[in-house]
Design a protein around this motif. Structure first.
Motif, PDB file in Angstrom:
ATOM      1  N   LEU A   1       1.044  -1.072   0.102  1.00 14.97           N
ATOM      2  CA  LEU A   1      -0.630  -0.109   0.296  1.00 14.97           C
ATOM      3  C   LEU A   1       1.179   1.307   0.007  1.00 14.97           C
ATOM      4  O   LEU A   1       0.192   2.288  -0.333  1.00 14.97           O
ATOM      5  N   ASP A   2       2.453   0.819   0.784  1.00  9.80           N
ATOM      6  CA  ASP A   2       3.039   2.521   0.345  1.00  9.80           C
ATOM      7  C   ASP A   2       2.029   3.538   1.427  1.00  9.80           C
ATOM      8  O   ASP A   2       1.840   4.050   0.963  1.00  9.80           O
ATOM      9  N   ALA A   3       2.447   3.071   2.666  1.00  9.56           N
ATOM     10  CA  ALA A   3       1.481   4.587   3.555  1.00  9.56           C
ATOM     11  C   ALA A   3       2.559   5.647   3.675  1.00  9.56           C
ATOM     12  O   ALA A   3       1.651   6.668   3.693  1.00  9.56           O
ATOM     13  N   LYS A   4       3.686   5.651   3.176  1.00  9.77           N
ATOM     14  CA  LYS A   4       4.459   6.805   3.704  1.00  9.77           C
ATOM     15  C   LYS A   4       4.243   7.836   2.404  1.00  9.77           C
ATOM     16  O   LYS A   4       3.925   9.183   2.408  1.00  9.77           O
ATOM     17  N   ALA A   5       4.118   6.833   1.146  1.00  9.15           N
ATOM     18  CA  ALA A   5       3.387   7.491  -0.294  1.00  9.15           C
ATOM     19  C   ALA A   5       2.190   8.112  -0.807  1.00  9.15           C
ATOM     20  O   ALA A   5       1.498   9.159  -0.963  1.00  9.15           O
ATOM     21  N   HIS A   6       1.405   7.610   0.158  1.00  8.97           N
ATOM     22  CA  HIS A   6      -0.328   7.245   0.026  1.00  8.97           C
ATOM     23  C   HIS A   6      -0.805   6.694   0.672  1.00  8.97           C
ATOM     24  O   HIS A   6      -1.473   5.854   1.110  1.00  8.97           O
ATOM     25  N   PRO A   7      -0.604   7.899   1.558  1.00 14.80           N
ATOM     26  CA  PRO A   7      -1.296   7.554   3.389  1.00 14.80           C
ATOM     27  C   PRO A   7      -3.123   7.334   3.337  1.00 14.80           C
ATOM     28  O   PRO A   7      -3.363   7.155   4.560  1.00 14.80           O
ATOM     29  N   THR A   8      -3.662   7.420   2.224  1.00 12.61           N
ATOM     30  CA  THR A   8      -5.232   7.830   2.361  1.00 12.61           C
ATOM     31  C   THR A   8      -5.363   6.152   1.156  1.00 12.61           C
ATOM     32  O   THR A   8      -5.288   6.126   0.038  1.00 12.61           O
ATOM     33  N   ILE A   9      -6.803   5.928   1.635  1.00 12.79           N
ATOM     34  CA  ILE A   9      -7.617   4.903   0.247  1.00 12.79           C
ATOM     35  C   ILE A   9      -9.153   6.039   0.036  1.00 12.79           C
ATOM     36  O   ILE A   9      -9.341   6.199   1.259  1.00 12.79           O
ATOM     37  N   ARG A  10      -9.115   6.248  -1.039  1.00  9.61           N
ATOM     38  CA  ARG A  10     -10.589   7.123  -1.157  1.00  9.61           C
ATOM     39  C   ARG A  10     -11.430   6.035  -2.103  1.00  9.61           C
ATOM     40  O   ARG A  10     -11.456   5.360  -3.113  1.00  9.61           O
TER      41      ARG A  10
ATOM     42  N   LEU B   1     -12.817   3.415  -6.581  1.00  9.92           N
ATOM     43  CA  LEU B   1     -11.481   3.418  -5.916  1.00  9.92           C
ATOM     44  C   LEU B   1     -10.419   3.330  -5.990  1.00  9.92           C
ATOM     45  O   LEU B   1      -9.967   3.312  -6.644  1.00  9.92           O
ATOM     46  N   THR B   2      -9.762   4.464  -5.071  1.00 10.08           N
ATOM     47  CA  THR B   2      -8.213   5.209  -5.313  1.00 10.08           C
ATOM     48  C   THR B   2      -7.496   4.417  -4.395  1.00 10.08           C
ATOM     49  O   THR B   2      -7.587   4.431  -3.273  1.00 10.08           O
ATOM     50  N   ILE B   3      -6.174   3.808  -4.999  1.00 12.61           N
ATOM     51  CA  ILE B   3      -5.636   2.861  -3.816  1.00 12.61           C
ATOM     52  C   ILE B   3      -4.115   3.359  -4.685  1.00 12.61           C
ATOM     53  O   ILE B   3      -3.913   3.030  -5.635  1.00 12.61           O
ATOM     54  N   LYS B   4      -2.810   3.824  -4.090  1.00 16.33           N
ATOM     55  CA  LYS B   4      -1.869   4.599  -4.226  1.00 16.33           C
ATOM     56  C   LYS B   4      -2.025   4.916  -5.431  1.00 16.33           C
ATOM     57  O   LYS B   4      -0.978   4.422  -6.767  1.00 16.33           O
ATOM     58  N   GLY B   5      -2.543   5.840  -5.542  1.00 12.97           N
ATOM     59  CA  GLY B   5      -2.444   6.180  -6.906  1.00 12.97           C
ATOM     60  C   GLY B   5      -3.397   5.894  -7.772  1.00 12.97           C
ATOM     61  O   GLY B   5      -3.433   6.967  -8.943  1.00 12.97           O
ATOM     62  N   ILE B   6      -4.052   5.057  -8.404  1.00 11.76           N
ATOM     63  CA  ILE B   6      -4.624   4.252  -8.843  1.00 11.76           C
ATOM     64  C   ILE B   6      -6.117   4.212  -8.368  1.00 11.76           C
ATOM     65  O   ILE B   6      -6.646   3.631  -8.020  1.00 11.76           O
ATOM     66  N   THR B   7      -7.147   4.919 -10.436  1.00 11.40           N
ATOM     67  CA  THR B   7      -7.890   4.318  -9.308  1.00 11.40           C
ATOM     68  C   THR B   7      -9.324   3.828 -10.255  1.00 11.40           C
ATOM     69  O   THR B   7      -8.789   3.795 -12.092  1.00 11.40           O
ATOM     70  N   LYS B   8      -9.889   2.628  -9.743  1.00  8.12           N
ATOM     71  CA  LYS B   8     -10.873   1.768 -10.166  1.00  8.12           C
ATOM     72  C   LYS B   8     -12.266   1.280 -10.078  1.00  8.12           C
ATOM     73  O   LYS B   8     -12.514   1.678  -8.902  1.00  8.12           O
ATOM     74  N   PRO B   9     -13.009   1.424 -11.287  1.00 10.00           N
ATOM     75  CA  PRO B   9     -14.410   1.053 -10.657  1.00 10.00           C
ATOM     76  C   PRO B   9     -14.438  -0.094  -9.589  1.00 10.00           C
ATOM     77  O   PRO B   9     -14.272  -1.085 -10.038  1.00 10.00           O
TER      78      PRO B   9
END
Length: 197
Positions: A98-107, A131-139
């Motif tokens: 999840l790379d919490a340091k660079a991507h601290p949230t999931i939306r 859903l956006t995880i690690k800057g990648i957004t998918k339906p």
């Protein structure tokens, strides 16, 4: 959600199906953050294990006359994720997962809400969204049920509980690290409690 947290939730709240409210307008709700969590199930060496992440922020609007006009926008705090095992928690937050340091949230942002069954709230709903995880957004599509909180009257919609479930592929979001130990599919089991704003 840990076993103890799940037991406390089940014991403390007798969840009551929500009755449909006639002639209601769209109503904004605010998150009861300390009473809400994103639970997930991952499979470590073939064994199902549970983890959780706290919900950081949520904007919820419910239209009881036309649920499809409702909306949900939620952010989860990856940095405060827990798995029950220290090594698994650290691996979860690592750059290859999840790379919490660079991507601290999931939306998650809803795009459509569809009632199941005969179109009654008690039949549950499907929530389409992004859903956006690690800057990648998918339906994605999630299954949801909406309840009044225990101890409230049938006409009292001031405090509500959601239970949301779904399944995602972590590889689809670039979170495929430790694939030799952890299965790709993650099951979501989310409990969010809100009060009328």
């Amino acid at each position: 959600m840990t076993h103890l947290t799940r037991r406390a939730f089940t014991t403390a709240l007798t969840i009551i199906p929500l009755a449909h409210a006639a002639n209601a307008d769209a109503v904004p709700y605010e998150l009861q953050a300390r009473r809400s969590t994103v639970g997930f199930i991952y499979r470590l060496s073939g064994q199902a294990s549970k983890g959780s992440m706290p919900i950081k922020r949520a904007a919820v609007v419910i239209d009881f006359d036309a649920l499809q006009r409702s909306s949900i926008d939620v952010e989860v705090d990856v940095r405060r994720a827990r798995t029950g095992f220290i090594f698994a928690t650290e691996a979860l937050k690592a750059a290859s997962v999840l790379d919490a340091k660079a991507h601290p949230t999931i939306r998650f942002r809803s795009s459509a809400i569809r009632l199941n069954g005969k179109g009654r709230l008690s039949d549950g709903a499907r929530i389409d969204g992004f859903l956006t995880i690690k800057g990648i957004t998918k339906p994605v599509t999630l299954r949801a049920a909406l309840f009044r909180q225990a101890g409230t009257e049938a006409s009292d919609l001031s405090q509500l509980s959601f239970q949301v479930k779904g399944r995602i592929s972590r590889a689809a979001f670039g979170a495929a690290g430790f694939a030799d130990l952890v299965a790709d599919e993650i099951d979501l089991d989310i409990v969010a409690r809100v009060r009328r704003a």
